[in-house]
Design a protein around this motif. Structure first.
Motif, PDB file in Angstrom:
ATOM      1  N   THR A  35       0.649  -1.201   0.103  1.00  0.00           N
ATOM      2  CA  THR A  35       0.174   0.012  -0.007  1.00  0.00           C
ATOM      3  C   THR A  35       0.940   1.360   0.017  1.00  0.00           C
ATOM      4  N   TYR A  36       1.925   1.087   0.646  1.00  0.00           N
ATOM      5  CA  TYR A  36       2.927   2.450   0.784  1.00  0.00           C
ATOM      6  C   TYR A  36       3.544   2.565  -0.713  1.00  0.00           C
ATOM      7  N   LEU A  37       4.025   1.604  -1.188  1.00  0.00           N
ATOM      8  CA  LEU A  37       4.467   1.609  -2.520  1.00  0.00           C
ATOM      9  C   LEU A  37       3.558   2.001  -3.828  1.00  0.00           C
ATOM     10  N   LEU A  38       2.231   1.749  -3.557  1.00  0.00           N
ATOM     11  CA  LEU A  38       1.206   2.346  -4.396  1.00  0.00           C
ATOM     12  C   LEU A  38       0.784   3.667  -4.226  1.00  0.00           C
ATOM     13  N   LYS A  39       0.587   4.395  -2.888  1.00  0.00           N
ATOM     14  CA  LYS A  39       0.379   5.490  -2.635  1.00  0.00           C
ATOM     15  C   LYS A  39       1.375   6.479  -2.564  1.00  0.00           C
ATOM     16  N   ASN A  40       2.541   6.015  -2.209  1.00  0.00           N
ATOM     17  CA  ASN A  40       3.606   7.026  -1.935  1.00  0.00           C
ATOM     18  C   ASN A  40       4.761   7.182  -2.743  1.00  0.00           C
TER      19      ASN A  40
END
Length: 134
Positions: A113-118
């Motif tokens: 999720t971090y990779l996808l969002k940030n």
């Protein structure tokens, strides 16, 4: 320590890791990863990330441009959640990319999720160009 590349991995997966470009603007990647996660499917993690991105502040108030994943989606206030305004080919593409699903299986939901969002992720294509997918 998590081994992202293993001997049994496909060439597509190894190529994804070796040729993709990732720009992390926040530089606060999650620590203490749990690769087994909670069992949430990869496509659901992508959908959740898109929902979180869409539900952030309106574009007119944001200090940063919208994430590529959230383009084509808009916030609605009725019980059904988000509505697709037009098909987002990047979101659709990464949901169907087995190599990214494999990467998710090696990380965990929080990290993915971090990779996808940030981050800005650029995937190398066979025509020697890059496609920005986040």
């Amino acid at each position: 320590q998590i081994e992202l590349i293993q001997k049994s991995d496909s060439e597509d997966y190894i190529s994804l890791l070796k040729t993709s470009l990732i720009n992390d603007t926040k530089q606060s990647f999650p620590r203490n990863l749990c690769p087994w996660g909670s069992g949430e499917k990869y496509a659901e993690v992508v959908n959740d990330a898109v929902t979180e991105l869409v539900n952030e502040k309106p574009i007119s108030v944001r200090k940063k441009p919208p994430n590529v994943l959230s383009l084509g989606f808009r916030e609605v206030t009725f019980e059904y959640g988000n509505t697709v305004v037009f098909k987002n080919s990047c979101t659709d593409y990464i949901k169907r990319l087995p190599a990214l699903e494999k990467l998710y299986s090696r990380l965990d939901e929080k990290a993915m999720t971090y990779l996808l969002k940030n981050t800005s992720i650029f995937i190398f294509l066979s025509n020697n160009s890059y496609l920005q997918v986040t």
